[in-house]
Design an enzyme around this catalytic site. Structure first.
Site, PDB file in Angstrom:
ATOM      1  CG  LEU A 144      27.198  45.480  19.507  1.00 25.17           C
ATOM      2  CD1 LEU A 144      26.361  45.175  18.288  1.00 25.17           C
ATOM      3  CD2 LEU A 144      27.217  44.250  20.424  1.00 25.17           C
ATOM      4  CB  THR A 189      42.621  40.895  20.100  1.00 21.77           C
ATOM      5  OG1 THR A 189      41.317  40.349  20.058  1.00 21.77           O
ATOM      6  CG2 THR A 189      43.341  40.483  18.819  1.00 21.77           C
ATOM      7  CG  ASP A 190      39.180  37.618  22.771  1.00 17.72           C
ATOM      8  OD1 ASP A 190      39.183  38.386  21.780  1.00 17.72           O
ATOM      9  OD2 ASP A 190      38.183  37.449  23.495  1.00 17.72           O
ATOM     10  CD  GLU A 191      38.308  39.982  17.504  1.00 14.83           C
ATOM     11  OE1 GLU A 191      38.250  39.841  16.281  1.00 14.83           O
ATOM     12  OE2 GLU A 191      37.758  40.910  18.114  1.00 14.83           O
ATOM     13  CE1 TYR A 249      42.443  44.053  15.353  1.00 11.19           C
ATOM     14  CE2 TYR A 249      40.878  42.391  16.101  1.00 11.19           C
ATOM     15  CZ  TYR A 249      41.794  43.392  16.381  1.00 11.19           C
ATOM     16  OH  TYR A 249      42.062  43.738  17.699  1.00 11.19           O
ATOM     17  CE  LYS A 293      46.400  43.389  17.952  1.00 12.88           C
ATOM     18  NZ  LYS A 293      47.048  44.656  18.380  1.00 12.88           N
ATOM     19  CB  ILE A 351      42.250  50.325  24.811  1.00 11.66           C
ATOM     20  CG1 ILE A 351      41.012  49.497  24.444  1.00 11.66           C
ATOM     21  CG2 ILE A 351      42.938  49.751  26.043  1.00 11.66           C
ATOM     22  CD1 ILE A 351      41.304  48.077  23.991  1.00 11.66           C
TER      23      ILE A 351
END
Ligand code: NAD
Ligand code: TYD
Length: 377
Positions: free
Chosen positions: A223, A135-137, A183, A187, A14
């Protein structure tokens, strides 16, 4: 207006799109790209802009506080866009320490360096920005309440024609943090530190949380590029679990455009979610990838279906991510530009046309790492 902007992690996926956008769009800005060049950092991602007069590359580790402090001073940094991170969930499961080191300690070291430098200036925090990319995670996992998919209540230009939602809930800016993987835990921790520097010291910070990105220059452990590369080499396509997990995909250049807009127009101390209302079950997106690669390689339809290989699931595999990005649409007028069908076609074409890029990074250490990962499954 002249500005000196530090972009961390600019040699990654990114970050390279953000650096390219800023260098091209803002000739008056001096863009300093700071990157440690880990396995994921690759200066070949920025060949087209590396000789520009408004661009400087520095190889450094964000954890190195003295170096960060010096660089702030030397380049008179007034804005930071912080993308440097360890970013792959599978690696975090194997080696969480590296994630805590870079994502938590690295972010803290950058925050403190910016604070100390900006506090030496007469205008202090005036006109400054510390923009942290997350991140949305961090929000955890949503449930798959509609496994067959329902017509999504929301849409943007990035939504696919199939336009499904696999549940009724979406991540909002107010959703409580509930990270599951090392991860996302790292974050989440870094996001908290960024907000703490605003709340405690008045640092002008912004945080954004984006959904899964796809597009050119993504490292082939993720992926989409992994599967494109494996199809090309007729290698197995390892589908974790039943392939039913859902991700919300956004074309990387649309993320970079959102970052540009928020860096310039976003409100200090706010959080913005970034996503394109484009949910896909892994197995469905995998079928789209196979079909597109086969078509572009001139293979008969269905030729590579046999490569699909169901493997042991990822530990703690989050079921569904789905971002509600209406705040960003409403407040700053951001809209993604690229529909998913066009984005995936562009992406597959790019990887097939840049086999040399892929071969360069997927040799040596990475090849060995990947073989080992795959053997374990
Ligand atoms: P990436 O792994 O492709 O790139 C990360 C970059 O950071 C690499 O160039 C690497 O060399 C550099 N880096 C790593 N450790 C460093 C250190 N200690 N010091 C300096 N540089 C270091 O990652 P990406 O996919 O481009 O993600 C960039 C950021 O966006 C990350 O913060 C990630 O959490 C976030 N994000 C990613 C996605 C996604 O789908 N990829 C989605 C939302 C948010
Ligand atoms: P990934 O690209 O690693 O992104 P993230 O885990 O950050 O969402 O994985 C996307 C989805 O694809 C995720 O549900 C895990 C799954 N996946 C596979 O099924 N096989 C693979 O080889 C990889 C890398 C991922």
């Amino acid at each position: 207006m002249k500005r000196n902007i530090l972009i961390t992690g600019g040699a990654g996926f990114i970050g390279s799109h953000v650096v390219r956008l800023f260098v091209n769009k803002y000739p008056d800005y001096h863009i300093v790209n700071l990157d440690k060049l880990t396995y994921a950092g690759n200066l070949a991602n920025l060949k087209d802009i590396e000789d520009r007069p408004n661009y400087t590359f520095i190889k450094a580790d964000i954890v190195d506080f003295e170096a960060m402090r010096r660089i702030m001073d030397e380049h008179g940094i007034d804005g930071i866009i912080h993308l440097a991170a360890e970013s792959h969930v599978d690696r975090s499961i194997k080696d969480p320490f590296t994630f805590a080191r870079t994502n938590v300690m690295g972010t803290l070291s950058l925050l403190q360096a910016a604070k100390e430098y900006w506090e030496t200036l007469p205008e202090k925090y005036d006109g400054k920005r510390f923009y942290h990319i997350s991140t949305d995670e961090v929000y955890g996992a949503l449930e798959l309440t509609n496994p067959e998919g329902i017509e999504s209540p929301f849409t943007t230009a990035a939504s696919s024609e199939h336009h499904h939602a696999y549940g009724t809930e979406f991540f909002l800016e107010t959703t409580k943090y509930n990270p599951h993987s090392p991860y996302s835990a790292s974050k989440a921790s870094s996001d908290h530190f960024v907000r703490a520097y605003h709340d405690t010291y008045g640092m002008p910070t912004i945080v954004t949380n984006c959904s899964n990105n796809y597009g050119p220059y993504q490292f082939p452990e993720k992926l989409i590029p992994l599967f494109i590369n494996n199809i090309r080499h007729r290698k197995p396509l390892p589908v974790y679990g039943k392939g039913e997990n859902v991700r919300d995909w956004l074309y990387v250049e649309d993320h970079a455009r959102a970052i540009d807009l928020i860096f310039h127009k976003g409100t200090i101390a706010e959080t913005y979610n970034i996503g394109g209302f484009n949910e896909w079950k892994n197995i469905d997106i995998i079928k789209v990838i196979i079909k597109t690669v086969d078509r572009l390689l001139g293979n008969p339809e269905g030729y590579s279906d046999e490569l699909i290989t169901y493997v042991t699931d990822r530990l703690g595999h989050d079921m569904r991510y789905a971002i509600d990005s209406r705040k960003l649409q409403k407040e700053l007028g951001w809209e993604p530009s690229l529909q998913f069908e066009e984005g995936i076609e562009r992406t597959v074409r790019w990887y097939l046309d840049h086999q040399d890029w892929m071969d360069n990074i997927s040799s040596g250490d990475y090849e060995r790492y990947y073989e080992e990962m795959y053997k374990e499954r």
